[in-house]
Design a protein around this motif. Structure first.
Motif, PDB file in Angstrom:
ATOM      1  N   MET A   1       0.807  -1.217   0.000  1.00  0.00           N
ATOM      2  CA  MET A   1       0.000   0.000   0.000  1.00  0.00           C
ATOM      3  C   MET A   1       0.838   1.263   0.000  1.00  0.00           C
ATOM      4  O   MET A   1       0.338   2.357  -0.303  1.00  0.00           O
ATOM      5  N   LYS A   2       2.113   1.129   0.306  1.00  0.00           N
ATOM      6  CA  LYS A   2       2.970   2.303   0.478  1.00  0.00           C
ATOM      7  C   LYS A   2       2.983   3.232  -0.736  1.00  0.00           C
ATOM      8  O   LYS A   2       2.882   4.458  -0.577  1.00  0.00           O
ATOM      9  N   PRO A   3       3.078   2.728  -1.982  1.00  0.00           N
ATOM     10  CA  PRO A   3       3.102   3.649  -3.130  1.00  0.00           C
ATOM     11  C   PRO A   3       1.795   4.407  -3.342  1.00  0.00           C
ATOM     12  O   PRO A   3       1.765   5.387  -4.092  1.00  0.00           O
ATOM     13  N   TYR A   4       0.714   3.944  -2.687  1.00  0.00           N
ATOM     14  CA  TYR A   4      -0.602   4.534  -2.933  1.00  0.00           C
ATOM     15  C   TYR A   4      -1.122   5.367  -1.765  1.00  0.00           C
ATOM     16  O   TYR A   4      -2.263   5.832  -1.782  1.00  0.00           O
ATOM     17  N   ILE A   5      -0.282   5.563  -0.757  1.00  0.00           N
ATOM     18  CA  ILE A   5      -0.715   6.330   0.420  1.00  0.00           C
ATOM     19  C   ILE A   5      -1.140   7.735   0.033  1.00  0.00           C
ATOM     20  O   ILE A   5      -2.216   8.210   0.432  1.00  0.00           O
ATOM     21  N   ASP A   6      -0.319   8.412  -0.752  1.00  0.00           N
ATOM     22  CA  ASP A   6      -0.639   9.797  -1.121  1.00  0.00           C
ATOM     23  C   ASP A   6      -1.935   9.876  -1.925  1.00  0.00           C
ATOM     24  O   ASP A   6      -2.728  10.822  -1.752  1.00  0.00           O
ATOM     25  N   ILE A   7      -2.157   8.895  -2.796  1.00  0.00           N
ATOM     26  CA  ILE A   7      -3.368   8.912  -3.622  1.00  0.00           C
ATOM     27  C   ILE A   7      -4.606   8.733  -2.754  1.00  0.00           C
ATOM     28  O   ILE A   7      -5.557   9.517  -2.840  1.00  0.00           O
TER      29      ILE A   7
END
Length: 411
Positions: free
Chosen positions: A211-217
């Protein structure tokens, strides 16, 4: 090894029949050559990725696409096999009869070449699922649909008449391969302008780091009364090998921290009250509870502590089998339950408002959309993401919008 030998023999038999259809239509080696080349590449890639495969070692994008392209090849060839073999079932007895009744005059005819129109028919029918599966892999998995429902309840507090919630479920972030499409879907969620956003579990496939790459989204999600979530069966990390129990525990704690960073209030057999003008509704969240061998961490009795019997209740429970096995007949009246888990099997046929079918119906009684039992309702979300098969065919990724109205008839 025996299992793989049987598998290859099974596929070879199917392929021999499937090839007859192509061979009848064209004997050109420039047509037949690519057919066999594609077959060997897809089967070889599948065997390469799955020979000795252990699910507990993890499931990569390469595994996903190897499986997807294998399915894209297998289903059309099975259709060709069924049609061509079915022709043999009728034609071979007929040919034998002609041989014994017509004698030498039938020689050379009783095993004549297959009629071209049968082969054309078979190829035409097989092309439909092939095209649908390829589309499902290429575009279908991001073909987000907004499903809107209005549910009316006599005992809905007047202050919540018109209250709107958006439900998403089964993100499965480890499967994503297009960040822009995910960002588009998050914006689509916000465009619904709901009062609350409820996520009903399976944020990842196995590991919190997915999930880390999608936290900002996902941190862009906004709702006036907040974001709430529960855990699904995949969130616990039960399906892969960990070096230690400590590592598995740390993974779950990290996932909880990620949910908090995004803005979700994670309900672990807990409840919250949403309040307006001196009135309230209870939002209840249980941990995963699933029939048929799935994790049973959900504790409904614990989750409703401090909730009164006459409170209007919305329950978040990842697996719809929980609703069937425990929730419906509980002493508490749960007005609306929100679940996911089934994905609608990511495959089926659906004409909204008219018809829906998926093989998953043979496993789950409640598998997609709104159902009612004993004056209580459940919505089973078809899922935001996808798992294993890298696509969706006919059952598209879903964003559910439910409006609560005070009244006696549902529409």
């Amino acid at each position: 090894m025996i299992r793989w030998t049987i598998f290859l023999l099974f596929f070879l038999i199917i392929d021999i029949y499937a090839f007859q259809s192509l061979k009848t239509l064209s004997k050109n080696p420039w047509v037949q050559g690519p057919y066999w080349l594609l077959t060997f590449l897809v089967i070889g890639n599948f065997v390469f990725h799955y020979y000795g495969f252990n699910r507990r070692d993890g499931f990569s994008h390469a595994h996903s696409y190897a499986f997807g392209f294998f399915i894209a090849l297998l289903i059309p060839k099975m259709i060709l096999f069924i049609i061509m073999f079915g022709e043999d079932v009728f034609r071979v007895p007929q040919a034998i009869f002609r041989y014994f009744t017509e004698g030498e005059t039938a020689k050379g005819n009783y095993f004549a070449s297959r009629r071209q129109f049968i082969s054309k028919l078979a190829m035409g029918i097989a092309a439909i699922p092939f095209g649908a599966i390829i589309y499902g892999i290429y575009k279908g998995k991001y073909n987000y649909k907004v499903f809107e429902y209005t549910l009316q309840f006599e005992d809905l507090p007047l202050a919540f008449d018109g209250y709107q919630i958006t439900q998403i479920s089964d993100i499965h972030s480890g499967s994503f391969d297009n960040m822009d499409k995910v960002a588009y879907a998050v914006d689509l969620i916000n465009e619904q302008h709901s009062d609350a956003i409820l996520f009903t579990g399976d944020m990842v496939n196995n590991k919190a780091e997915e999930m880390k790459p999608y936290i900002d989204i996902f941190s862009r999600l906004q709702a006036k009364d907040g974001l709430y979530s529960v855990l699904g069966n995949h969130d616990y990390g039960d399906y892969i090998h960990w070096d230690s129990e400590e590592a598995k525990t740390k993974n779950l704690e990290y996932l909880k921290a990620i949910q908090k960073e995004i803005g979700f209030d994670l309900l672990l057999n807990e409840n919250r009250f949403l309040e307006r003008q001196g009135e309230r509704i209870a939002l209840i969240g249980v941990e995963n509870w699933g029939a048929g061998g799935f994790k049973k961490a959900g504790d409904l009795k614990k989750a409703v502590r401090s909730v009164e019997k006459n409170d209007f209740k919305i329950l978040m429970s990842h697996d719809p089998s929980h609703w069937e096995k425990e929730v419906i007949n509980d002493n508490n009246h749960f007005h609306l339950t929100l679940s996911g888990h089934t994905h609608g099997m990511q495959f089926g046929i659906e004409i909204p408002g008219w018809f829906k079918w998926s093989p998953v119906k043979w496993r789950y009684k409640y598998w997609a959309g709104i159902y009612e039992e004993l004056g209580q309702y459940i919505n089973v979300n078809r899922g935001f993401g996808y798992l294993a098969f890298p696509g969706r065919v006919g059952i598209w990724p879903e964003i559910t919008v439910i409006k609560l109205k005070k009244g006696t008839a549902n529409a």
